[in-house]
Design an enzyme around this catalytic site. Structure first.
Site, PDB file in Angstrom:
ATOM      1  N   ASP A  21       4.129 -19.464  -0.447  1.00  0.00           N
ATOM      2  CA  ASP A  21       3.513 -20.630  -1.083  1.00  0.00           C
ATOM      3  C   ASP A  21       4.180 -20.932  -2.424  1.00  0.00           C
ATOM      4  O   ASP A  21       4.536 -22.078  -2.718  1.00  0.00           O
ATOM      5  CB  ASP A  21       2.015 -20.378  -1.280  1.00  0.00           C
ATOM      6  CG  ASP A  21       1.323 -21.488  -2.038  1.00  0.00           C
ATOM      7  OD1 ASP A  21       1.034 -22.547  -1.444  1.00  0.00           O
ATOM      8  OD2 ASP A  21       1.076 -21.308  -3.249  1.00  0.00           O
ATOM      9  N   LYS A  38       6.673 -24.322  -3.759  1.00  0.00           N
ATOM     10  CA  LYS A  38       6.470 -25.063  -5.007  1.00  0.00           C
ATOM     11  C   LYS A  38       7.692 -24.952  -5.919  1.00  0.00           C
ATOM     12  O   LYS A  38       8.087 -25.932  -6.557  1.00  0.00           O
ATOM     13  CB  LYS A  38       5.220 -24.546  -5.716  1.00  0.00           C
ATOM     14  CG  LYS A  38       3.939 -24.742  -4.914  1.00  0.00           C
ATOM     15  CD  LYS A  38       2.766 -24.002  -5.556  1.00  0.00           C
ATOM     16  CE  LYS A  38       1.519 -24.122  -4.714  1.00  0.00           C
ATOM     17  NZ  LYS A  38       0.396 -23.324  -5.261  1.00  0.00           N
TER      18      LYS A  38
END
Length: 429
Positions: A203, A207
């Site tokens: 995750d 980003k």
């Protein structure tokens, strides 16, 4: 009266329902700031009958989410389905093909397909917006794309996953082990039943790749991000870091230079006097260092229905104002393709932790491996035996090439003296 901006929403989970609640609650203020009303006109989700705490009967229902991209009554499509491919990507493509602007909170899709979608938006002369894809309600994308647009960014780094930060800061505060705190995070809803996407760093890597492209004007390169999560951090690492004047944080860090684009997600020891050392709980924080603006710190709630919905609606306000602009702060054709930088050439200090068999000669074996690889040791500490005949040995190195540390650990691979895999954490400098 000025025509409203008509919005179709795909996905009515916590964020989708939050967007509707926010527009209902702040509609008049939003209209004043946008210069015209913003109205939801159509929705799509898996279960039409589910109670979401908002009235969806007033909106047109579309069974097939991809069909929202062709909905004649909508000007802009909001995608909150998730997933790098599948219906989310098909919806994005259908929206641009129909000449509609597109807003998403989907970091996985942007990380994997952002360049394609940016080109499609430019070809259709519509907007692609994804403020909510990074750091929830924290306006870091707008800050990099607009506020720091005149600056050359030296590096961008930060705490990009709230689940990991909750776990590490709770381990720090209470001296508990990783598995125990992970179970608590799952019980409180901070972590999924299968937490691997978060705790293994994927995750955060999604980003980071988005931030790196915005910061350096490079093509998105998620595949080049080196990823290590926090699964193997133990309470002894947290305690040792504290004794040395650091706190453990999972950081994503990106730099662009003559040697290429460097991108890494990895546990770090952060000096206690650095702002990121004091970011606790399920909070995100991003640091960008510009050559004229200096150090910028963006911090706030990185997830949740309210903060994420706030970022989605902020994008809708921009579109209502006619503020499109290129998705990555410059036309997609201007984004530079940079090769991945060689991490072995990076210089820095390292924290190394070994669980070793409690016997004579182990320290000499580790020290010899460091010596032979050219690693200079700043400190070496051995803690007492655990009840299983093992001891913890920690090393802090002087600054040097990362290649040397990797070579030292390779030399120790398979040694019967080691009771488990070594832990390597970088020290933020």
């Amino acid at each position: 009266m000025t025509q409203p901006l008509r919005v179709a929403i795909a996905g009515l989970g916590t964020v989708g329902a939050g967007v509707i609640r926010l527009i209902d609650a702040n509609g008049e203020l939003i209209a004043r700031r946008a210069g015209r009303p913003i109205e939801v006109v159509a929705v799509s989700a898996r279960d039409r009958a589910k109670d979401r705490g908002v009235d969806i009967a007033r909106f047109a229902w579309v069974d097939d989410p991809v069909a929202l991209g062709r909905h004649e009554g909508a000007d802009v499509v909001v995608e909150l389905i998730g997933g790098s491919d599948g219906p989310a990507l098909a919806l994005a493509r259908s929206s641009f093909a129909a000449g509609k602007s597109f807003v998403t909170a989907n970091k996985a899709m942007i990380a994997h397909h952002g360049l394609e979608l940016a080109r499609a938006a430019e070809d259709a002369d519509v907007a692609l917006k994804f403020e909510a894809a990074v750091a929830g309600g924290v306006p870091v994308i707008k800050g990099l794309r607009e506020g720091a647009a005149a600056n050359e960014i030296a590096r961008v780094y930060g705490i990009l996953n709230g689940t990991c930060n909750f776990i590490l800061s709770r381990m720090e505060a209470e001296g508990r082990d990783f598995a125990d705190v992970l179970a608590e995070a799952q019980a409180k809803g901070f972590a999924e039943a299968d937490p691997s996407f978060d705790i293994d760093g994927v995750d955060a890597a999604h980003k980071l790749s988005i931030l790196a492209s915005l910061a350096f004007g490079t093509s998105p390169a998620f595949g080049d991000v080196a990823i290590t999560g926090i699964r193997h951090v133990i309470a002894a690492d947290i305690a040792e870091a504290a004794a040395l004047g650091y706190r453990v944080r999972l950081l994503g860090l990106a730099e662009a230079g003559a040697g290429g684009l460097f991108q890494r997600v990895h546990p770090h020891l952060v000096p206690i006097d650095h702002p990121l050392a004091h970011v606790t709980g399920a909070t995100n924080a991003v640091v960008a260092e510009g050559n004229f603006v200096g150090r910028l710190l963006f911090q706030g709630a990185g997830a949740g229905d309210g903060p994420t919905a706030s970022a989605v609606v902020a994008d809708l306000i921009d579109i209502a104002r006619g503020e499109f602009g290129p998705a990555y702060a410059m036309p997609s054709a201007s984004l530079a393709a940079q090769p991945p930088a060689d991490p072995g050439e990076r210089r820095g200090r390292a924290y190394l932790r070994f669980a070793v068999v409690d016997k004579v000669g182990v320290l000499a074996e580790i020290a010899a491996a460091m010596r032979d690889a050219g690693v200079s040791i700043e400190s070496l500490i051995q803690r007492g035996a655990t009840g299983e005949g093992e001891v913890i040995v920690t090393i802090v190195t002087h600054e040097g090439p990362e290649r040397c540390v990797a070579q030292a650990l390779d030399k120790l691979t398979g040694s019967p003296s080691l009771a488990g895999r070594p832990m390597w954490m970088h020290i933020l400098g």
